[in-house]
Design an enzyme around this catalytic site. Structure first.
Site, PDB file in Angstrom:
ATOM      1  N   ALA A 269      -8.359  92.060  14.148  1.00  0.00           N
ATOM      2  CA  ALA A 269      -8.112  92.604  15.404  1.00  0.00           C
ATOM      3  C   ALA A 269      -9.427  91.963  16.370  1.00  0.00           C
ATOM      4  CB  ALA A 269      -8.514  94.008  15.364  1.00  0.00           C
TER       5      ALA A 269
ATOM      6  N   GLU B 248     -13.060  94.484   7.052  1.00  0.00           N
ATOM      7  CA  GLU B 248     -13.390  95.513   8.062  1.00  0.00           C
ATOM      8  C   GLU B 248     -14.831  96.287   7.646  1.00  0.00           C
ATOM      9  OE1 GLU B 248     -10.316  94.898   6.835  1.00  0.00           O
ATOM     10  OE2 GLU B 248      -8.980  95.353   8.371  1.00  0.00           O
TER      11      GLU B 248
ATOM     12  N   GLY C  85      -6.975  92.592  10.364  1.00  0.00           N
ATOM     13  CA  GLY C  85      -5.621  92.734  10.995  1.00  0.00           C
ATOM     14  C   GLY C  85      -4.851  91.683  10.960  1.00  0.00           C
TER      15      GLY C  85
ATOM     16  N   GLU D  20      -3.269  91.970   7.551  1.00  0.00           N
ATOM     17  CA  GLU D  20      -2.034  93.324   7.824  1.00  0.00           C
ATOM     18  C   GLU D  20      -0.910  92.833   8.727  1.00  0.00           C
ATOM     19  OE1 GLU D  20      -5.523  95.627   9.341  1.00  0.00           O
ATOM     20  OE2 GLU D  20      -5.186  97.113   7.646  1.00  0.00           O
TER      21      GLU D  20
HETATM   22  N1  CO8 Z   1     -12.478  89.072  17.141  1.00  0.00           N
HETATM   23  C1  CO8 Z   1     -12.689  88.407  18.391  1.00  0.00           C
HETATM   24  N2  CO8 Z   1     -13.275  87.363  18.363  1.00  0.00           N
HETATM   25  C2  CO8 Z   1     -13.289  86.780  17.249  1.00  0.00           C
HETATM   26  C3  CO8 Z   1     -12.724  87.221  15.954  1.00  0.00           C
HETATM   27  C4  CO8 Z   1     -12.341  88.536  15.948  1.00  0.00           C
HETATM   28  N3  CO8 Z   1     -11.743  89.116  14.967  1.00  0.00           N
HETATM   29  N4  CO8 Z   1     -12.943  86.341  15.011  1.00  0.00           N
HETATM   30  C5  CO8 Z   1     -13.314  85.055  15.503  1.00  0.00           C
HETATM   31  N5  CO8 Z   1     -13.713  85.325  16.766  1.00  0.00           N
HETATM   32  C6  CO8 Z   1     -14.089  84.420  18.038  1.00  0.00           C
HETATM   33  C7  CO8 Z   1     -15.448  84.465  17.734  1.00  0.00           C
HETATM   34  O1  CO8 Z   1     -16.451  85.233  18.318  1.00  0.00           O
HETATM   35  C8  CO8 Z   1     -15.809  82.655  18.364  1.00  0.00           C
HETATM   36  O2  CO8 Z   1     -15.756  83.143  19.724  1.00  0.00           O
HETATM   37  P1  CO8 Z   1     -17.024  82.313  20.601  1.00  0.00           P
HETATM   38  O3  CO8 Z   1     -16.969  80.865  20.235  1.00  0.00           O
HETATM   39  O4  CO8 Z   1     -16.628  82.912  22.053  1.00  0.00           O
HETATM   40  O5  CO8 Z   1     -18.221  82.771  19.883  1.00  0.00           O
HETATM   41  C9  CO8 Z   1     -14.633  82.185  17.949  1.00  0.00           C
HETATM   42  O6  CO8 Z   1     -13.416  83.204  17.620  1.00  0.00           O
HETATM   43  C10 CO8 Z   1     -14.622  81.324  16.717  1.00  0.00           C
HETATM   44  O7  CO8 Z   1     -15.082  81.975  15.657  1.00  0.00           O
HETATM   45  P2  CO8 Z   1     -16.464  81.687  14.654  1.00  0.00           P
HETATM   46  O8  CO8 Z   1     -17.420  80.898  15.565  1.00  0.00           O
HETATM   47  O9  CO8 Z   1     -17.050  82.927  14.328  1.00  0.00           O
HETATM   48  O10 CO8 Z   1     -15.709  80.558  13.870  1.00  0.00           O
HETATM   49  P3  CO8 Z   1     -16.267  80.416  12.391  1.00  0.00           P
HETATM   50  O11 CO8 Z   1     -15.327  79.166  11.854  1.00  0.00           O
HETATM   51  O12 CO8 Z   1     -17.606  80.056  12.354  1.00  0.00           O
HETATM   52  O13 CO8 Z   1     -16.146  81.463  11.608  1.00  0.00           O
HETATM   53  C11 CO8 Z   1     -14.694  83.278  10.638  1.00  0.00           C
HETATM   54  C12 CO8 Z   1     -14.709  81.980  11.211  1.00  0.00           C
HETATM   55  C13 CO8 Z   1     -15.270  83.457   9.249  1.00  0.00           C
HETATM   56  C14 CO8 Z   1     -13.155  83.921  10.592  1.00  0.00           C
HETATM   57  C15 CO8 Z   1     -15.221  84.439  11.564  1.00  0.00           C
HETATM   58  O14 CO8 Z   1     -14.852  83.980  12.858  1.00  0.00           O
HETATM   59  C16 CO8 Z   1     -14.887  85.911  11.345  1.00  0.00           C
HETATM   60  O15 CO8 Z   1     -15.779  86.546  10.635  1.00  0.00           O
HETATM   61  N6  CO8 Z   1     -14.354  86.612  12.395  1.00  0.00           N
HETATM   62  C17 CO8 Z   1     -14.080  88.040  12.347  1.00  0.00           C
HETATM   63  C18 CO8 Z   1     -13.390  88.174  10.970  1.00  0.00           C
HETATM   64  C19 CO8 Z   1     -13.276  89.741  10.932  1.00  0.00           C
HETATM   65  O16 CO8 Z   1     -13.890  90.455  10.530  1.00  0.00           O
HETATM   66  N7  CO8 Z   1     -11.941  90.290  11.118  1.00  0.00           N
HETATM   67  C20 CO8 Z   1     -11.759  91.742  10.936  1.00  0.00           C
HETATM   68  C21 CO8 Z   1     -11.720  92.284  12.058  1.00  0.00           C
HETATM   69  S1  CO8 Z   1     -11.654  94.030  12.113  1.00  0.00           S
HETATM   70  C22 CO8 Z   1      -9.963  94.368  11.888  1.00  0.00           C
HETATM   71  O17 CO8 Z   1      -8.987  93.331  12.029  1.00  0.00           O
HETATM   72  C23 CO8 Z   1      -9.521  95.750  12.118  1.00  0.00           C
HETATM   73  C24 CO8 Z   1      -7.947  95.971  11.734  1.00  0.00           C
HETATM   74  C25 CO8 Z   1      -7.626  97.159  12.218  1.00  0.00           C
HETATM   75  C26 CO8 Z   1      -6.065  97.159  12.526  1.00  0.00           C
HETATM   76  C27 CO8 Z   1      -5.846  95.927  13.192  1.00  0.00           C
HETATM   77  C28 CO8 Z   1      -4.551  95.612  13.971  1.00  0.00           C
HETATM   78  C29 CO8 Z   1      -4.412  94.439  14.480  1.00  0.00           C
END
Ligand code: CO8
Length: 258
Positions: free
Chosen positions: A66, A132, A109, A112
């Site tokens: 998400a 999460e 998400g 999911e």
């Molecule tokens: N939300 C918003 N932006 C994101 C997300 C995210 N989940 N994931 C990546 N991005 C953005 C980063 O902020 C970054 O943007 P910017 O360049 O503007 O800073 C861009 O994407 C590229 O990401 P990274 O620079 O972090 O790329 P890396 O290769 O270094 O890392 C990762 C990749 C490991 C995937 C890392 O981006 C990461 O850990 N992302 C978050 C993963 C996460 O925690 N996901 C769970 C989110 S919570 C959730 O999903 C709750 C579920 C509830 C229901 C959902 C229904 C849809």
């Protein structure tokens, strides 16, 4: 079909592909994307010419969860009052078979959303996880339930409590995905599967999907009863007559969906 901002929808013959397309955010699922995916999937579901749908992302990310930036400031009242992410459940009610083709990250998400598909094909670079807990929340779109049913309690607890990611091979060994293929073959494999399913009778494919899904929703006895009733109902279709006649006459079946 409507002009979308966060997804791309293409149709080939009797199949369609929905591609998540927010590369700058690794396909993080924001509300706009949720509205668009649901609108596209429901429109394709209403179209009897479409017999299977592929849902995919990019080579780097199916979806990295998400959109954290969009939800970070939500209060309980907003999340609960607005039923945050509740609408995604509509995807589970799409009756046309949906094949998830996952490359790269399928986290939170994203994992999911993948599990809302009927069957999953993973590229060898796929990574699944429910991180999460590292953000101070828990899975909110079925992760604790569908993941547990898919891979069992021990592994689901491992993923949900530690936030660790698993690769494609572990996902296949655990029963989360049905096949792992090289990244370059992901989309062609998913589309071949979609075409094969779409070449069957659509109402029969829907009955079959419904019967398998019942295994997640009901008791064994009720599920068996539903399966048998659906099996009997299949004899009311022209496609059952055609399928069995084609076997006996040693020719390919030509299903019409009637
Ligand atoms: N939300 C918003 N932006 C994101 C997300 C995210 N989940 N994931 C990546 N991005 C953005 C980063 O902020 C970054 O943007 P910017 O360049 O503007 O800073 C861009 O994407 C590229 O990401 P990274 O620079 O972090 O790329 P890396 O290769 O270094 O890392 C990762 C990749 C490991 C995937 C890392 O981006 C990461 O850990 N992302 C978050 C993963 C996460 O925690 N996901 C769970 C989110 S919570 C959730 O999903 C709750 C579920 C509830 C229901 C959902 C229904 C849809």
């Amino acid at each position: 079909m409507t002009d979308f901002q966060t997804i791309v929808v293409t149709r080939t013959g009797r199949t369609a592909t929905i591609t998540l397309n927010r590369p700058q955010a690794l396909n993080a699922l924001n509300s706009e994307m949720m509205i668009e995916v649901l609108a596209a999937a429901e429109e394709l579901d209403r179209d009897p010419r479409i017999g299977a749908i592929v849902l995919t992302g990019s080579d780097r990310a199916f979806a990295a969860g998400a959109d954290i930036k969009e939800m970070a400031q939500q209060t309980f009242a907003q999340a609960y009052g607005g039923d945050l992410f509740g609408a995604w459940e509509r995807l589970a009610r799409v009756r046309t078979p949906v094949i998830g083709a996952v490359a790269g990250y399928a986290l939170g998400g994203g994992c999911e959303l993948a599990m809302l598909c009927d069957l999953l094909i993973a590229a060898d670079n796929a990574k699944f996880g429910q991180p999460e807990i590292t953000l101070g929340v828990i899975p909110g779109m079925g992760g604790s339930q569908r993941l547990t049913r898919a891979i069992g309690k021990a592994k689901a607890m491992d993923l949900v409590l530690t936030g660790r990611q698993i690769g494609a091979d572990e996902a296949e060994r655990s029963g989360l995905v049905s096949r792992v293929v090289p990244l370059e073959d992901l989309l062609s494999t998913a589309r071949e599967i979609a075409e094969r399913i779409a070449s069957m009778s659509l109402p029969i494919a829907m009955l079959a999907k419904d019967a398998v899904n019942a295994a997640f929703e009901t008791t064994l006895a009720e599920g068996i009863r539903l399966e048998r009733r659906s099996f009997h109902a299949a004899f009311a279709t022209d496609d059952q007559k055609e399928g069995m006649a084609a076997f006996i006459e040693k020719r390919p079946a030509e299903f019409t969906g009637s």
